[in-house]
Design an enzyme around this catalytic site. Structure first.
Site, mmCIF file in Angstrom:
data_model
loop_
_atom_site.group_PDB
_atom_site.id
_atom_site.type_symbol
_atom_site.label_atom_id
_atom_site.label_comp_id
_atom_site.label_asym_id
_atom_site.label_seq_id
_atom_site.Cartn_x
_atom_site.Cartn_y
_atom_site.Cartn_z
ATOM 1 N N PRO A 15 0.672 -1.454 -0.470
ATOM 2 C CA PRO A 15 -0.068 -0.037 -0.318
ATOM 3 C C PRO A 15 1.098 1.036 0.021
ATOM 4 O O PRO A 15 1.596 1.419 0.710
ATOM 5 C CB PRO A 15 -1.069 0.057 1.464
ATOM 6 C CG PRO A 15 0.023 -0.724 2.056
ATOM 7 C CD PRO A 15 0.467 -2.162 1.490
ATOM 8 N N MET A 16 0.715 2.312 -0.982
ATOM 9 C CA MET A 16 1.372 3.620 -0.577
ATOM 10 C C MET A 16 -0.371 4.620 -0.916
ATOM 11 O O MET A 16 -0.114 4.707 -1.934
ATOM 12 C CB MET A 16 2.164 3.600 -2.206
ATOM 13 C CG MET A 16 3.700 3.049 -1.930
ATOM 14 S SD MET A 16 4.480 2.806 -3.077
ATOM 15 C CE MET A 16 3.903 1.704 -4.429
ATOM 16 N N ALA A 17 0.135 5.284 0.048
ATOM 17 C CA ALA A 17 -0.666 6.791 0.378
ATOM 18 C C ALA A 17 -0.821 7.576 -1.226
ATOM 19 O O ALA A 17 1.063 7.477 -1.808
ATOM 20 C CB ALA A 17 -0.812 7.486 0.901
ATOM 21 N N GLN A 69 -6.233 -1.103 3.787
ATOM 22 C CA GLN A 69 -5.734 -0.828 4.537
ATOM 23 C C GLN A 69 -6.046 -0.109 6.032
ATOM 24 O O GLN A 69 -6.470 0.594 5.189
ATOM 25 C CB GLN A 69 -4.577 -0.933 4.700
ATOM 26 C CG GLN A 69 -3.516 -0.750 5.939
ATOM 27 C CD GLN A 69 -1.857 -0.464 5.546
ATOM 28 O OE1 GLN A 69 -1.684 0.831 5.110
ATOM 29 N NE2 GLN A 69 -1.230 -0.922 6.179
ATOM 30 N N CYS A 98 3.130 3.180 10.009
ATOM 31 C CA CYS A 98 3.437 4.034 8.984
ATOM 32 C C CYS A 98 4.334 4.963 10.121
ATOM 33 O O CYS A 98 3.657 4.977 11.187
ATOM 34 C CB CYS A 98 1.830 5.071 9.225
ATOM 35 S SG CYS A 98 2.177 6.579 8.419
ATOM 36 N N ASN A 198 9.358 -7.621 3.490
ATOM 37 C CA ASN A 198 9.081 -5.980 2.659
ATOM 38 C C ASN A 198 10.395 -4.062 2.808
ATOM 39 O O ASN A 198 10.644 -4.672 4.070
ATOM 40 C CB ASN A 198 8.305 -4.976 3.068
ATOM 41 C CG ASN A 198 7.844 -3.686 2.299
ATOM 42 O OD1 ASN A 198 7.891 -3.197 3.461
ATOM 43 N ND2 ASN A 198 8.006 -3.116 1.279
ATOM 44 N N GLY A 199 11.067 -3.959 1.857
ATOM 45 C CA GLY A 199 12.204 -3.095 1.705
ATOM 46 C C GLY A 199 13.133 -3.330 0.429
ATOM 47 O O GLY A 199 13.379 -4.264 0.417
ATOM 48 N N ASP A 200 13.211 -2.296 0.176
ATOM 49 C CA ASP A 200 14.215 -2.376 -0.969
ATOM 50 C C ASP A 200 14.741 -2.937 -1.692
ATOM 51 O O ASP A 200 14.779 -3.123 -2.549
ATOM 52 C CB ASP A 200 15.830 -2.362 0.267
ATOM 53 C CG ASP A 200 14.954 -1.056 0.589
ATOM 54 O OD1 ASP A 200 14.841 -0.078 1.087
ATOM 55 O OD2 ASP A 200 16.034 -1.580 2.393
ATOM 56 N N ARG A 223 7.697 1.071 -3.978
ATOM 57 C CA ARG A 223 8.727 2.098 -4.413
ATOM 58 C C ARG A 223 9.285 1.298 -5.392
ATOM 59 O O ARG A 223 8.589 2.213 -6.166
ATOM 60 C CB ARG A 223 9.879 2.906 -3.184
ATOM 61 C CG ARG A 223 9.387 4.070 -2.156
ATOM 62 C CD ARG A 223 10.728 3.909 -1.569
ATOM 63 N NE ARG A 223 10.952 2.541 -1.052
ATOM 64 C CZ ARG A 223 12.583 2.968 -0.153
ATOM 65 N NH1 ARG A 223 13.204 4.081 -0.351
ATOM 66 N NH2 ARG A 223 13.128 1.370 0.267
HETATM 67 C C1 LIG Z 1 4.516 7.206 -1.619
HETATM 68 C C2 LIG Z 1 4.339 5.887 -0.124
HETATM 69 C C3 LIG Z 1 3.175 6.054 0.476
HETATM 70 C C4 LIG Z 1 3.172 4.927 1.485
HETATM 71 N N1 LIG Z 1 2.131 4.505 2.228
HETATM 72 C C5 LIG Z 1 1.838 3.820 2.810
HETATM 73 C C6 LIG Z 1 0.908 2.883 3.665
HETATM 74 O O1 LIG Z 1 -0.569 4.299 3.454
HETATM 75 N N2 LIG Z 1 0.399 2.563 4.796
HETATM 76 C C7 LIG Z 1 1.673 1.107 3.992
HETATM 77 O O2 LIG Z 1 1.024 0.055 5.052
HETATM 78 N N3 LIG Z 1 2.433 1.617 3.660
HETATM 79 C C8 LIG Z 1 2.713 2.791 2.948
HETATM 80 N N4 LIG Z 1 4.416 3.399 2.903
HETATM 81 C C9 LIG Z 1 5.992 1.976 3.448
HETATM 82 C C10 LIG Z 1 5.115 0.940 1.646
HETATM 83 O O3 LIG Z 1 4.437 -0.027 1.757
HETATM 84 C C11 LIG Z 1 6.527 0.168 1.772
HETATM 85 O O4 LIG Z 1 6.348 -0.349 3.498
HETATM 86 C C12 LIG Z 1 8.153 0.905 1.880
HETATM 87 O O5 LIG Z 1 8.097 2.497 1.035
HETATM 88 C C13 LIG Z 1 9.022 -0.256 1.778
HETATM 89 O O6 LIG Z 1 9.104 -0.783 1.022
HETATM 90 P P1 LIG Z 1 9.450 -0.154 -0.332
HETATM 91 O O7 LIG Z 1 11.096 -0.423 -0.398
HETATM 92 O O8 LIG Z 1 9.165 -1.289 -1.545
HETATM 93 O O9 LIG Z 1 9.564 0.885 -0.975
HETATM 94 C C14 LIG Z 1 4.162 3.780 1.804
HETATM 95 C C15 LIG Z 1 5.859 4.252 0.916
HETATM 96 C C16 LIG Z 1 5.215 5.426 0.235
HETATM 97 C C17 LIG Z 1 6.929 5.443 -0.631
#
Ligand SMILES: Cc1cc2nc3c(=O)[nH]c(=O)nc-3n(C[C@H](O)[C@H](O)[C@H](O)COP(=O)(O)O)c2cc1C
Length: 313
Positions: A15-17, A69, A98, A198-200, A223
């Site tokens: 999820p990404m806001a 979520q 968050c 999760n991550g990177d 991302r």
């Molecule tokens: C722009 C943006 C918005 C995000 N919004 C949420 C969200 O609404 N809920 C959530 O659980 N995580 C949110 N995250 C976190 C991501 O879901 C994820 O846990 C975090 O970016 C690490 O994963 P990645 O390395 O693949 O980016 C957000 C991340 C980004 C970059």
């Protein structure tokens, strides 16, 4: 116990806001995302029937299973919101990760990790009140002196969580440093329910390496999917054949646009996605400046058409 469904592949859209709107999710799903989830939605806003928040409950038929979520600090508010949304979703995830100040100052998001027992109560109550599986998404802990992901994960499992996702940075880290995949591996070793790392993960190579080394059941990608929903197809191809190709980002944006029109996504969101889809393309910087100035759809499509005309790719 309500079980987490067996998904068809192992890469899930995180999820990404502001990013994972319904059109974006549908495109990720089309390219093979195992599951998609709404961005985090405020339980109280749902309970107050806030118009904008209710619009975010919209899903596309391609999304299956459908995950939502929720976030909130009050157990009663979260349970009430969960009961309202459960008819339209297959899984409810609770945001316990968050790190944003405006969220943690209310006691929600990663702040929930400060009170493991209370978090256990929340999961138990949610489980009793709803018919669909409950999952949680956590961080490593609050800071490097308070790493409690394993403790929280065990409590959550005992309380009836169907799966746990972990982004192994601390609340304090925000996005600095790296996600601690060794910790994710330990969480996996301690639990019986599915663990989602999760991550990177930015490339199919990252995906394969972390899946093999941590032995998690699934991986969330955030991302790495921004401006490139095709990453899910790349991962699938790489896991099956050892190779993958890149799909033109403006072509991907075109597909997004079709879905955005279908779902009546507003212009400001489309513009923000357009900017995302031009990152990493040659001469994209100049195009982004122009896109940022666009005031309506016709400005925006004109800029992209002009760019395509002058930049043969
Ligand atoms: C722009 C943006 C918005 C995000 N919004 C949420 C969200 O609404 N809920 C959530 O659980 N995580 C949110 N995250 C976190 C991501 O879901 C994820 O846990 C975090 O970016 C690490 O994963 P990645 O390395 O693949 O980016 C957000 C991340 C980004 C970059």
């Amino acid at each position: 116990m309500k079980q987490f469904p067996k998904l068809k592949s192992q890469a899930i859209l995180s999820p990404m806001a502001g990013v994972t709107d319904v059109a974006f999710r549908a495109l990720c799903k089309k390219y093979g995302a195992a599951m998609t989830c709404t961005e985090f939605l405020h339980s109280t806003a749902i309970n107050r029937r806030n118009k904008k928040t209710l619009e975010m409950l919209k899903t596309d038929p391609i999304e299956n299973p459908k995950q939502i979520q929720l976030f909130g600090a009050s157990i009663d508010e979260v349970v009430k919101a969960a009961k309202f949304v459960e008819k339209d979703f297959d899984i409810i995830d609770i945001n316990c990760g968050c790190p944003a100040w405006k969220v943690i100052k209310t006691g929600a998001g990663s702040e929930l990790m400060k009170e493991p027992k209370q978090l256990g109560d929340l999961i138990k109550k949610l489980n009793n009140a709803t018919k669909i599986p409950i999952t949680i998404k956590i961080r490593a802990g609050i800071d490097d002196k308070h790493i409690n992901a394993i403790e929280i994960a065990k409590i959550a499992e005992k309380a009836g969580a169907a799966a746990i996702a972990i982004h192994a940075r601390t609340q304090k880290q925000g996005y600095s440093g790296k996600s601690d995949w060794k910790l994710i591996k330990k969480v996996k070793e301690e639990l019986k329910i599915p663990v989602i790392g999760n991550g990177d993960i930015f490339t199919p190579e990252d995906f394969k390496e972390k899946l093999n080394s941590s032995k998690v059941d699934y991986i969330l990608i955030a991302r790495g999917a921004i401006g490139n929903p095709y990453i899910f197809k790349q991962i699938d191809d790489y896991m099956k054949t050892g190779t993958y190709n890149q799909k033109d980002k403006l072509e991907q944006f075109n597909e997004y646009l079709t879905l955005a029109k279908k779902h009546k996504i507003d212009f400001s969101q489309i513009k923000s996605q357009a900017i995302n889809f031009t990152k990493g393309i040659r001469s994209g910087g100049k195009l982004r400046v122009e896109l940022a100035k666009s005031k309506n759809m016709s400005d925006l499509t004109k800029e992209i058409d002009e760019f395509k005309k002058h930049h043969k790719r």
